[in-house]
Design an enzyme around this catalytic site. Structure first.
Site, mmCIF file in Angstrom:
data_model
loop_
_atom_site.group_PDB
_atom_site.id
_atom_site.type_symbol
_atom_site.label_atom_id
_atom_site.label_comp_id
_atom_site.label_asym_id
_atom_site.label_seq_id
_atom_site.Cartn_x
_atom_site.Cartn_y
_atom_site.Cartn_z
ATOM 1 C CG ASP A 70 -2.254 0.743 0.796
ATOM 2 O OD1 ASP A 70 -2.865 0.361 -0.215
ATOM 3 O OD2 ASP A 70 -2.647 1.701 1.490
ATOM 4 C CG PHE A 150 2.369 3.534 -11.872
ATOM 5 C CD1 PHE A 150 3.623 3.009 -11.610
ATOM 6 C CD2 PHE A 150 1.415 3.497 -10.847
ATOM 7 C CE1 PHE A 150 3.931 2.460 -10.363
ATOM 8 C CE2 PHE A 150 1.704 2.942 -9.608
ATOM 9 C CZ PHE A 150 2.965 2.425 -9.361
ATOM 10 N N GLY A 151 0.880 6.618 -12.123
ATOM 11 C CA GLY A 151 0.376 7.400 -10.986
ATOM 12 C C GLY A 151 0.900 8.831 -10.992
ATOM 13 C CE LYS A 173 8.542 4.774 -9.432
ATOM 14 N NZ LYS A 173 7.184 4.382 -9.777
ATOM 15 C CG HIS A 178 7.865 4.869 -3.166
ATOM 16 N ND1 HIS A 178 8.420 5.625 -4.164
ATOM 17 C CD2 HIS A 178 6.734 4.357 -3.695
ATOM 18 C CE1 HIS A 178 7.650 5.592 -5.229
ATOM 19 N NE2 HIS A 178 6.621 4.811 -4.975
HETATM 20 P P1 ITT Z 1 -3.528 -2.351 -5.349
HETATM 21 O O1 ITT Z 1 -4.281 -1.856 -4.138
HETATM 22 O O2 ITT Z 1 -4.302 -3.369 -6.171
HETATM 23 O O3 ITT Z 1 -2.136 -2.797 -5.030
HETATM 24 P P2 ITT Z 1 -3.640 0.458 -6.166
HETATM 25 O O4 ITT Z 1 -3.261 1.189 -7.423
HETATM 26 O O5 ITT Z 1 -5.041 0.655 -5.656
HETATM 27 O O6 ITT Z 1 -3.331 -1.109 -6.378
HETATM 28 P P3 ITT Z 1 -2.673 1.661 -3.745
HETATM 29 O O7 ITT Z 1 -3.932 1.402 -3.021
HETATM 30 O O8 ITT Z 1 -1.374 1.411 -3.038
HETATM 31 O O9 ITT Z 1 -2.583 0.813 -5.074
HETATM 32 O O10 ITT Z 1 -2.780 3.147 -4.315
HETATM 33 C C1 ITT Z 1 -1.737 3.961 -4.395
HETATM 34 C C2 ITT Z 1 -1.898 4.974 -5.517
HETATM 35 O O11 ITT Z 1 -0.745 5.809 -5.387
HETATM 36 C C3 ITT Z 1 -1.810 4.361 -6.920
HETATM 37 O O12 ITT Z 1 -3.060 4.117 -7.489
HETATM 38 C C4 ITT Z 1 -1.040 5.439 -7.679
HETATM 39 O O13 ITT Z 1 -1.915 6.466 -8.096
HETATM 40 C C5 ITT Z 1 -0.122 6.003 -6.621
HETATM 41 N N1 ITT Z 1 1.188 5.330 -6.637
HETATM 42 C C6 ITT Z 1 1.562 4.194 -5.985
HETATM 43 N N2 ITT Z 1 2.838 3.900 -6.232
HETATM 44 C C7 ITT Z 1 3.293 4.872 -7.054
HETATM 45 C C8 ITT Z 1 4.525 5.126 -7.681
HETATM 46 O O14 ITT Z 1 5.563 4.308 -7.543
HETATM 47 N N3 ITT Z 1 4.629 6.205 -8.449
HETATM 48 C C9 ITT Z 1 3.589 7.051 -8.614
HETATM 49 N N4 ITT Z 1 2.386 6.878 -8.089
HETATM 50 C C10 ITT Z 1 2.235 5.800 -7.301
#
Ligand code: ITT
Length: 198
Positions: A70, A150-151, A173, A178
């Site tokens: 998470d 991503f994200g 990266k 993290h």
């Molecule tokens: P799972 O719960 O199925 O693992 P999720 O995408 O819902 O997938 P999270 O609940 O951990 O995962 O949500 C974290 C969000 O934070 C994710 O959807 C991204 O938008 C962002 N995120 C996580 N890791 C990231 C990264 O390495 N770089 C950029 N954004 C990230």
């Protein structure tokens, strides 16, 4: 050792496979690979709680070693938001770009751009739970930069670097992120555990 990674996020799976590529002892399979297609509801109020919810769900059903990640982006000027709500900052079915757009909007005119990514990994093995954390500090850029990752990667620049995560190679990266930090702690733990059982 086969490990189920309790995620539907294919970007996370790709990164973790790349990070552990030189530890061929561990085979990682995602939720789709074990026929788990429904989302696991993340009802926790913290990253630790949500990581444990996801790992516990799979342990209870499959009884094999499993872990969950998470991750949250915490922005100082937004008092830690989006944090545990990073995936749904702009609403339940928001896209990565929707979340980024809202973040940039909420930071318009704000000088303090300090932020950090925090990953919590919960591992369950033989019914016992273990937690591993990884943190990277940086700042939120004024606009999207780069197309990798991503994200929030296009708007996050880690401290000590001139590029955003999305402008970096996956190798760079992963070497500072993290998730890279947390996964390397997990692998060290598993390796030490196997060695001590010999
Ligand atoms: P799972 O719960 O199925 O693992 P999720 O995408 O819902 O997938 P999270 O609940 O951990 O995962 O949500 C974290 C969000 O934070 C994710 O959807 C991204 O938008 C962002 N995120 C996580 N890791 C990231 C990264 O390495 N770089 C950029 N954004 C990230």
């Amino acid at each position: 050792m086969k490990l189920i990674f309790a995620t539907h996020n294919l970007h996370k799976i790709k990164e973790i496979k790349e990070i552990i590529a030189d530890s061929p002892k561990y085979a990682i399979v995602g939720l789709n690979d074990v026929g788990e297609y429904s989302p696991i509801e993340e009802t926790g109020l913290t990253l630790v709680e949500n990581a444990l919810i996801k790992a516990r769900f799979i342990w209870d059903k499959h009884g094999v070693p499993c872990f969950a990640d998470d991750t949250g982006l915490e922005v100082e000027a937004l008092r830690g938001a989006p944090g545990v709500y990073s995936a749904r900052y702009a609403g339940e079915s928001s896209s990565y770009q929707d979340n980024v757009d809202l973040l940039l909007k909420n930071l318009q005119g704000v000088h303090n751009r300090k932020a950090r990514f925090l990953t919590v990994i919960a591992l369950i093995i033989e019914g016992q739970k273990y937690l591993f954390e990884g943190e990277v500090r940086g700042e939120i850029l004024l606009s999207n930069n780069g197309t990798g990752g991503f994200g929030y990667d296009p708007v996050f620049r880690p401290e000590g670097f001139s590029q955003s995560f999305a402008e970096m190679t996956p190798e760079l990266k992963n070497s500072i992120s993290h998730r890279g930090i947390a996964i390397r702690k997990l692998i060290e733990f598993l390796t030490a555990r196997v060695d001590s059982a010999k």
